[in-house]
Design a protein around this motif. Structure first.
Motif, PDB file in Angstrom:
ATOM      1  N   GLY B  10       0.487  -1.310   0.266  1.00 34.31           N
ATOM      2  CA  GLY B  10       0.289  -0.008  -0.204  1.00 34.31           C
ATOM      3  C   GLY B  10       0.998   1.181   0.291  1.00 34.31           C
ATOM      4  N   MET B  11       2.238   0.793   0.151  1.00 35.72           N
ATOM      5  CA  MET B  11       2.527   2.428   0.138  1.00 35.72           C
ATOM      6  C   MET B  11       4.009   2.642  -1.067  1.00 35.72           C
ATOM      7  SD  MET B  11       3.966   1.663   4.004  1.00 35.72           S
ATOM      8  CE  MET B  11       4.506  -0.207   3.402  1.00 35.72           C
ATOM      9  N   GLY B  12       2.978   2.838  -2.338  1.00 32.46           N
ATOM     10  CA  GLY B  12       1.701   2.947  -2.251  1.00 32.46           C
ATOM     11  C   GLY B  12       1.333   1.785  -3.050  1.00 32.46           C
ATOM     12  N   PRO B  13       0.044   2.267  -3.742  1.00 36.18           N
ATOM     13  CA  PRO B  13      -0.744   0.779  -4.274  1.00 36.18           C
ATOM     14  C   PRO B  13       0.190   0.173  -5.061  1.00 36.18           C
ATOM     15  CG  PRO B  13      -1.992   2.622  -3.444  1.00 36.18           C
ATOM     16  CD  PRO B  13      -0.859   3.109  -2.821  1.00 36.18           C
ATOM     17  N   LEU B  14       0.159   1.546  -5.995  1.00 36.52           N
ATOM     18  CA  LEU B  14       0.910   1.125  -7.676  1.00 36.52           C
ATOM     19  C   LEU B  14       1.817   0.355  -7.252  1.00 36.52           C
ATOM     20  CD1 LEU B  14      -0.694   1.418 -10.457  1.00 36.52           C
ATOM     21  CD2 LEU B  14       1.059   3.461 -10.829  1.00 36.52           C
ATOM     22  N   ALA B  17       1.067  -3.232  -6.126  1.00 35.47           N
ATOM     23  CA  ALA B  17       0.380  -4.148  -7.476  1.00 35.47           C
ATOM     24  C   ALA B  17       1.435  -4.568  -9.062  1.00 35.47           C
ATOM     25  CB  ALA B  17      -0.790  -2.864  -8.288  1.00 35.47           C
ATOM     26  N   CYS B  44      -3.128   1.599   2.741  1.00 31.40           N
ATOM     27  CA  CYS B  44      -2.585   3.338   2.010  1.00 31.40           C
ATOM     28  C   CYS B  44      -2.824   3.893   2.461  1.00 31.40           C
ATOM     29  CB  CYS B  44      -2.972   2.704   0.233  1.00 31.40           C
ATOM     30  SG  CYS B  44      -4.623   3.169   0.090  1.00 31.40           S
ATOM     31  N   THR B  45      -3.481   4.093   4.021  1.00 32.35           N
ATOM     32  CA  THR B  45      -3.532   5.421   4.291  1.00 32.35           C
ATOM     33  C   THR B  45      -2.498   5.290   5.435  1.00 32.35           C
ATOM     34  OG1 THR B  45      -4.752   4.211   7.046  1.00 32.35           O
ATOM     35  CG2 THR B  45      -6.036   4.924   4.294  1.00 32.35           C
ATOM     36  N   PRO B  47       1.019   6.694   7.075  1.00 29.02           N
ATOM     37  CA  PRO B  47       1.169   7.806   6.667  1.00 29.02           C
ATOM     38  C   PRO B  47       2.439   8.200   5.117  1.00 29.02           C
ATOM     39  CG  PRO B  47       1.015   7.598   9.667  1.00 29.02           C
ATOM     40  CD  PRO B  47       0.472   5.955   8.110  1.00 29.02           C
ATOM     41  N   ASP B  48       3.091   8.965   5.414  1.00 33.72           N
ATOM     42  CA  ASP B  48       3.672   9.180   4.130  1.00 33.72           C
ATOM     43  C   ASP B  48       4.986   9.278   4.385  1.00 33.72           C
ATOM     44  OD1 ASP B  48       4.773  10.224   1.709  1.00 33.72           O
ATOM     45  OD2 ASP B  48       5.933  11.611   2.757  1.00 33.72           O
ATOM     46  N   LYS B 167       2.670   8.741  -7.802  1.00 33.63           N
ATOM     47  CA  LYS B 167       1.709   8.947  -6.771  1.00 33.63           C
ATOM     48  C   LYS B 167       0.074   9.194  -7.725  1.00 33.63           C
ATOM     49  CE  LYS B 167       4.433   8.076  -3.058  1.00 33.63           C
ATOM     50  NZ  LYS B 167       3.906   6.360  -2.700  1.00 33.63           N
ATOM     51  N   ALA B 168       0.272  10.629  -8.247  1.00 36.68           N
ATOM     52  CA  ALA B 168      -1.199  11.324  -8.956  1.00 36.68           C
ATOM     53  C   ALA B 168      -1.553  10.231 -10.305  1.00 36.68           C
ATOM     54  CB  ALA B 168      -0.734  12.276  -8.989  1.00 36.68           C
ATOM     55  N   ASN B 169      -0.589   9.195 -10.235  1.00 35.36           N
ATOM     56  CA  ASN B 169      -0.859   8.464 -11.847  1.00 35.36           C
ATOM     57  C   ASN B 169      -0.087   9.433 -13.384  1.00 35.36           C
ATOM     58  OD1 ASN B 169      -2.051   5.902 -11.287  1.00 35.36           O
ATOM     59  ND2 ASN B 169      -4.161   6.349 -11.385  1.00 35.36           N
ATOM     60  N   GLU B 199       8.036   3.309  -6.449  1.00 30.45           N
ATOM     61  CA  GLU B 199       7.201   3.892  -7.574  1.00 30.45           C
ATOM     62  C   GLU B 199       8.576   4.410  -8.361  1.00 30.45           C
ATOM     63  OE1 GLU B 199       4.366   4.971  -6.663  1.00 30.45           O
ATOM     64  OE2 GLU B 199       4.857   4.224  -4.498  1.00 30.45           O
TER      65      GLU B 199
END
Lengths: 232, 232
Positions: B10-14, B17, B44-45, B47-48, B167-169, B199
């Motif tokens: 989940g850090m990040g979700p992509l 995957a 994914c919630t 914290p950063d 993270k914003a695609n 990422e």
């Protein structure tokens, strides 16, 4: 985002990874924390669904129920199953879950309505097991659609071998075979084709990108239904 | 395949995957049942990580520990974390787990040795948090490598904005920025560059495909370490 999505996955494992990617890509999120939190139970040792349906292999139901139990115990808010064939056991799985279970066939049928509101004839590419159980045929027929699917011979010579190629990571080979299977459905009147096995979109990426309006990707449809639910 | 891999994701979700896809693609499997079964805890919630390291946000540790606990309770055989920055809390997470936890930095350093046995200078692209904590610098220095990383200015103008784009695609935009950051490390002597944030490989797909020998993808390295462990 409040609460976890439970994912009963691993059928196959690449379809689960693809689903999680589509869940992210379809989310209107700007940072990690806006996405849907997930718990995935990915037991790829779950017996083959089609083999069970055609009577040549053991039932996947005990392993599917183990996943439903674990996800419920983990406290998820809803469960989705990125495998169409596993929906042949939907009633048993839904009954065993205290939280709602999404239905990939209904999610896909909704996307047909959105993408091609005037379509009358829908093609379905799926595993032979999903086809035998009629889960797409019945849902689409109840919505007033005529349904075309591969013949039994086309399943054995085209669709089933191509799905096996995906599971063995031979994606490029699979693409040509699926292209042929899709063009045969179109020749028989299909105005839009549901990719009703979550491995198939992985093997049709190029064709989907070229003509997205002609296909519904069941994994994408499931992701969209999940995102709607968690945004509500 | 015996036993489940636990994935603290989940850090990040992509990136999660992407990791699951790489776990499948690197496995020498022909059918679903040959792959590594997984249970993924993808909160994914969480914290950063970088915000916490630089002191501008809350600690992710409580949520990371919740994931470790759930995965241990679910009975996994080992745990991996497809997020480099989360490894700043590796000691606490490993101590809280009764099963082994893979270390993505060590897995990546091993791939440097395999891919470029003669390299003396290694570049590292990571989050600013991972950089600040020195987890790559220390591991690589202990192995005898000279390490080059972006300057603080390059983190703020190139690397951090490009990670936020992923993270914003906004993948295509990110690709150009990462290309520039990588070429600056190469100009400073990097013979091979570790993509030390999960990422980053997502935003460098084209460049990685063009010259795979010049990069180590930390997500790929983690998948390879997991596959070795489960094959043993």
């Amino acid at each position: 985002m409040d609460g976890f999505l439970g994912v009963l996955g691993g059928m196959g494992p690449l379809a689960t990874a693809d689903f999680l990617g589509k869940l992210v890509e379809n989310s209107p999120a700007l940072v990690d924390q806006d996405h849907v939190p997930v718990i995935v139970y990915g037991d790829c040792t779950t017996p083959d669904r089609t083999a069970s349906i055609v009577g040549t292999g053991p039932s996947p139901l005990p392993k599917l129920l183990a996943g439903i139990t674990l996800l419920n115990q983990a406290g998820v808010k809803a469960i989705c199953i990125p495998c169409n064939s596993a929906h042949c056991w939907y009633d048993e799985l839904s009954a065993a879950s205290s939280v709602p279970v999404f239905h990939i066939v209904k999610a896909s049928a909704e996307q047909v309505r959105k993408k091609q509101p005037d379509a009358k004839t829908v093609g379905v590419l799926s595993t032979f097991g999903t086809h035998q159980m009629g889960i797409y045929r019945d849902t689409l027929a109840a919505m007033g659609y005529a349904v075309v699917a591969p013949s039994e011979d086309e399943f054995h010579t085209l669709v089933s071998p191509a799905i096996a190629m995906i599971k063995a990571n031979r994606l490029d080979e699979a693409e040509d075979v699926f292209r042929e299977a899709a063009s045969r459905l179109r020749a028989r009147g299909a105005e839009i084709i549901i990719l009703g096995c979550t491995e198939i979109p992985i093997g049709m990426r190029r064709q989907y990108r070229e003509t997205p309006a002609l296909f519904v990707d069941s994994n994408d449809a499931l992701a969209l239904a999940v995102i709607d639910f968690f945004a509500a």
